[in-house]
Design a protein around this motif. Sequence first.
Motif, PDB file in Angstrom:
ATOM      1  N   GLU A 160      -0.136   6.878  -7.577  1.00 47.50           N
ATOM      2  CA  GLU A 160       0.583   6.610  -5.717  1.00 47.50           C
ATOM      3  C   GLU A 160      -0.178   5.513  -4.514  1.00 47.50           C
ATOM      4  N   ARG A 161      -1.505   5.659  -5.182  1.00 48.42           N
ATOM      5  CA  ARG A 161      -2.979   5.479  -3.991  1.00 48.42           C
ATOM      6  C   ARG A 161      -3.163   4.163  -4.493  1.00 48.42           C
ATOM      7  N   ASP A 162      -2.707   4.028  -5.797  1.00 54.54           N
ATOM      8  CA  ASP A 162      -2.918   2.504  -6.741  1.00 54.54           C
ATOM      9  C   ASP A 162      -1.700   1.329  -6.311  1.00 54.54           C
ATOM     10  N   ILE A 163      -0.326   2.108  -6.035  1.00 50.33           N
ATOM     11  CA  ILE A 163       0.276   1.005  -5.737  1.00 50.33           C
ATOM     12  C   ILE A 163      -0.088   0.890  -3.879  1.00 50.33           C
ATOM     13  N   TRP A 164      -0.335   1.822  -3.365  1.00 51.76           N
ATOM     14  CA  TRP A 164      -0.896   1.417  -1.703  1.00 51.76           C
ATOM     15  C   TRP A 164      -2.652   0.229  -2.076  1.00 51.76           C
ATOM     16  N   GLN A 165      -2.883   0.684  -2.240  1.00 50.27           N
ATOM     17  CA  GLN A 165      -3.519   0.206  -2.986  1.00 50.27           C
ATOM     18  C   GLN A 165      -3.826  -1.291  -3.038  1.00 50.27           C
ATOM     19  N   SER A 166      -3.321  -1.479  -3.955  1.00 46.18           N
ATOM     20  CA  SER A 166      -1.994  -2.729  -4.653  1.00 46.18           C
ATOM     21  C   SER A 166      -1.759  -3.841  -3.587  1.00 46.18           C
ATOM     22  N   VAL A 167      -0.783  -3.296  -2.806  1.00 40.28           N
ATOM     23  CA  VAL A 167      -0.071  -3.589  -1.330  1.00 40.28           C
ATOM     24  C   VAL A 167      -1.067  -3.723  -0.326  1.00 40.28           C
ATOM     25  N   GLY A 168      -2.389  -3.396  -0.392  1.00 44.67           N
ATOM     26  CA  GLY A 168      -3.138  -3.384   0.641  1.00 44.67           C
ATOM     27  C   GLY A 168      -3.683  -2.874   1.735  1.00 44.67           C
TER      28      GLY A 168
ATOM     29  N   ILE B 294       6.356   1.003   9.682  1.00 47.19           N
ATOM     30  CA  ILE B 294       6.717   2.486   9.417  1.00 47.19           C
ATOM     31  C   ILE B 294       5.386   3.168   9.355  1.00 47.19           C
ATOM     32  N   PHE B 295       4.140   3.442   9.279  1.00 47.04           N
ATOM     33  CA  PHE B 295       3.689   3.982   9.368  1.00 47.04           C
ATOM     34  C   PHE B 295       3.024   4.711  10.506  1.00 47.04           C
ATOM     35  N   SER B 296       2.798   3.381  11.084  1.00 45.11           N
ATOM     36  CA  SER B 296       2.572   3.246  12.654  1.00 45.11           C
ATOM     37  C   SER B 296       3.542   4.189  13.776  1.00 45.11           C
ATOM     38  N   VAL B 297       5.037   3.864  13.721  1.00 42.86           N
ATOM     39  CA  VAL B 297       5.840   4.506  14.713  1.00 42.86           C
ATOM     40  C   VAL B 297       6.241   5.602  13.984  1.00 42.86           C
ATOM     41  N   ALA B 298       6.834   5.558  12.593  1.00 39.89           N
ATOM     42  CA  ALA B 298       7.301   6.586  12.069  1.00 39.89           C
ATOM     43  C   ALA B 298       6.737   7.389  11.722  1.00 39.89           C
ATOM     44  N   VAL B 299       5.604   6.941  10.376  1.00 45.05           N
ATOM     45  CA  VAL B 299       5.293   8.473   9.725  1.00 45.05           C
ATOM     46  C   VAL B 299       4.223   9.022  10.411  1.00 45.05           C
TER      47      VAL B 299
ATOM     48  N   ILE C 133      10.560   9.311   4.803  1.00 43.95           N
ATOM     49  CA  ILE C 133      10.023   8.597   5.293  1.00 43.95           C
ATOM     50  C   ILE C 133       9.206   7.217   4.187  1.00 43.95           C
ATOM     51  N   TYR C 134       8.640   8.168   4.385  1.00 50.92           N
ATOM     52  CA  TYR C 134       7.817   8.230   3.293  1.00 50.92           C
ATOM     53  C   TYR C 134       7.919   7.317   1.485  1.00 50.92           C
ATOM     54  N   LEU C 135       8.620   8.277   0.933  1.00 46.28           N
ATOM     55  CA  LEU C 135       9.230   7.977   0.201  1.00 46.28           C
ATOM     56  C   LEU C 135       9.895   6.612  -0.026  1.00 46.28           C
ATOM     57  N   PHE C 136      10.915   6.291   0.676  1.00 46.43           N
ATOM     58  CA  PHE C 136      11.298   5.095   1.311  1.00 46.43           C
ATOM     59  C   PHE C 136      10.365   3.904   1.311  1.00 46.43           C
ATOM     60  N   ALA C 137       9.104   4.045   2.252  1.00 49.54           N
ATOM     61  CA  ALA C 137       8.287   3.158   2.249  1.00 49.54           C
ATOM     62  C   ALA C 137       7.882   3.022   0.774  1.00 49.54           C
ATOM     63  N   LEU C 138       7.330   3.788   0.178  1.00 50.48           N
ATOM     64  CA  LEU C 138       6.625   4.107  -1.513  1.00 50.48           C
ATOM     65  C   LEU C 138       7.663   3.637  -2.198  1.00 50.48           C
ATOM     66  N   LYS C 139       9.069   3.115  -2.184  1.00 50.86           N
ATOM     67  CA  LYS C 139      10.013   2.077  -3.023  1.00 50.86           C
ATOM     68  C   LYS C 139      10.001   0.796  -2.720  1.00 50.86           C
ATOM     69  N   ILE C 140       9.648   0.643  -1.188  1.00 49.54           N
ATOM     70  CA  ILE C 140       8.559  -0.814  -1.121  1.00 49.54           C
ATOM     71  C   ILE C 140       7.975  -0.911  -1.131  1.00 49.54           C
ATOM     72  N   ALA C 141       6.324  -0.297  -1.421  1.00 53.20           N
ATOM     73  CA  ALA C 141       5.241  -0.466  -1.696  1.00 53.20           C
ATOM     74  C   ALA C 141       5.150  -0.880  -3.059  1.00 53.20           C
ATOM     75  N   THR C 142       6.560   0.037  -4.006  1.00 55.35           N
ATOM     76  CA  THR C 142       5.869   0.079  -5.317  1.00 55.35           C
ATOM     77  C   THR C 142       7.245  -1.742  -5.446  1.00 55.35           C
ATOM     78  N   GLN C 143       8.047  -1.523  -5.079  1.00 55.59           N
ATOM     79  CA  GLN C 143       9.089  -2.839  -5.080  1.00 55.59           C
ATOM     80  C   GLN C 143       7.920  -4.171  -4.998  1.00 55.59           C
ATOM     81  N   ILE C 144       6.726  -4.140  -4.103  1.00 61.95           N
ATOM     82  CA  ILE C 144       6.138  -5.480  -3.627  1.00 61.95           C
ATOM     83  C   ILE C 144       4.646  -5.158  -4.531  1.00 61.95           C
ATOM     84  N   ALA C 145       4.064  -3.910  -5.543  1.00 60.19           N
ATOM     85  CA  ALA C 145       3.743  -4.181  -6.438  1.00 60.19           C
ATOM     86  C   ALA C 145       3.203  -4.469  -7.785  1.00 60.19           C
ATOM     87  N   ASN C 146       5.423  -4.617  -7.996  1.00 64.77           N
ATOM     88  CA  ASN C 146       5.505  -5.131  -9.212  1.00 64.77           C
ATOM     89  C   ASN C 146       6.223  -6.684  -9.201  1.00 64.77           C
TER      90      ASN C 146
END
Length: 654
Positions: A224-232, A413-418, A443-456
């Motif tokens: 998961e960290r790799d995905i977050w790094q990949s999307v900046g 998403i992280f600023s307002v919700a998480v 909410i985190y899992l929802f954001a992770l799905k978006i991040a995964t799509q961007i990373a792919n």
Amino acid sequence: MKEFLINQYKNLFLWSPFVIAFGAALYFSLNNEPNFQFPVLITILLGLLIYKNKNIIIAAVALFLFGFFYSMSFTHIINTPQIHQSFDKNYISGTIQDIDFTDKSTRILVKIPSTQIRITQTTDKYINLRLTLNNDVNIPNINDTITGYAKIYHPSSQYLPGTFDYARWAYFHKISGTGFLNDYSVIPANTEHFSIRNILHKSANSKLTDSLVLGYKQIIPKSERDIWQSVGIGHVWSISGFHMTLVGGWLFILFYLLFRCVPQITKRIPAKYPAMFCAWSGLIFYLCISGFSVATIRAFLMTTLIFTACIFNRNALSLRNATLVFMIIFLINPFYVMQVGFQLSFAAIYGLLWFYNDKIYQKRNWANRVGHWVYTALMTALIAGIFTLPFIVAHFGYIPVYTIIGNIILLPIFSVAVMPMVMVGTILSLFGNHLLLDISDNIYLFALKIATQIANLPYADITINSMPNTVLVMCVIGLLGIILIAMEPDSKNYFKRNANYIIGLIFISTAILILTTQNKPVFYSTTDNELVGFVENGKLQFNKYKSSKHFHAFNTWQTFNNEQPSEKHTRKKCNQGLCIYKTQNWNLVYMQTIKTVIDNIETTCRDKSVNFIVTPITIKAPNCHAKVLNGGMIIYPNGKIKSIPGNRLWHKGL
């Protein structure tokens, strides 16, 4: 040119921390420990010279040398004792000082008597070991006594020039050895250690609390960290300015509204002053429970200066404030300049302060406010991404292409919700209520799905070969030139009007040229020459399948060779510890054991076709046709050798 240099003197204060940091970086990057007597005295004399001198060139040289000798003095004063050798099964009994939680295991910092293990000569009665518990069933508490048989190693050195040196990191964190503890027993402390951090960890039982509130950096799984790094937005998992700004802002708004309801106070002083003090006090608490990382300390000091400036009606966000914080952190511990958190934090903050420094506040209607917000978010992501990019490439070896998209979509998403839900949910968990933490997980899992799509998306990560220190230094000088070189906007001379951009782009362009034209090495070796790697047909082969002592070397070298790290490694067949490696330009013989050296060194030295001999022991062979090599190194196809530092104060036990 003389006039140009004189004009730069007004920005000397802004340049000073970076010149000092370059001096410190040179000291920390040397292959061998410099032999200077009385470095503390030299540091004091240089400090007086800087204070008294008005010549910009002499001042710059003095600042550089001050950084070098201050770092050297600090390093000698630390004097962390180190173990002599590795131990497969050594009995230890000590007191637990700290506990670090990761997604896979628990790590403990144990204080043991120095007599329990063979270490370098020291007067210290106790030493610290950082051990990984392979049995997570019986998790101890701080101040408990733990006993058992541990595998203990000297912290490993770099596996590539310019990469992370765990031995150096451990030395400055007063850690004498690292390893594993399998079978152990725990004796509870007579008095239970009171730790708010531990209480919150146990009551919340949430990886988001552990990461965003308590500062455990590796609690999020690596995948998961790799995905977050990949999307900046990997910076979200390191408590820094993003978190301090949010928490400080929320606390200020909360206390401001509360004090506005108390007329007895607001009749005497504006409500913003006590609100700032209460918000600042809350940030001290946040700093204490978050683990005191470099990025967190930097953010706290910057916030402190901002609050102070607001109270005295001064410019809160300025390069001078950032420079002051830089100097304070450097003087606390000069080694911080070598840590990625420090570098990324200040790179982003300097870039943003430079970009927004001359922006003037304007009143806008709602439509213009929305447009301005989008513009600000885009430019913030872009500027922060540009200024941190050299450090991301240097430390992580890739370029995150979709940084702006990731920041625009995911940071809100992280600023307002998480973040708000995790903060409040962590407090409520003390009373047994986990509702908000459960919602934040979803909410985190929802954001992770978006991040995964961007990373792919195609070309989300562009892999870059390891960046030489020269390239990183040139990039930093180029970016600093753009920010800090004083211009003459009214001058008719084009160079004087745009000197910062011209000089900055020259350095950055040269750095990019060097980076894109460098070759990859074809031979790798650890500092003790126990593990080596050979590139055959573009793929790495190793002299052994596994090595507990050099566990991370396999993945580091494979990543550098543009390979996907895997658990199973290809082994090069060696005849009784003797490996022969041939390339188009040179031939190498690797001798794995002392017996192999004794049996083969004479005949190998007579062989004129052999260019290099790598051995685990130092050999004096003046009549040898080949060059005898020891220590960590990489060798390029043209025969160029780059050594890995292995003869510094933090390598004494290697």
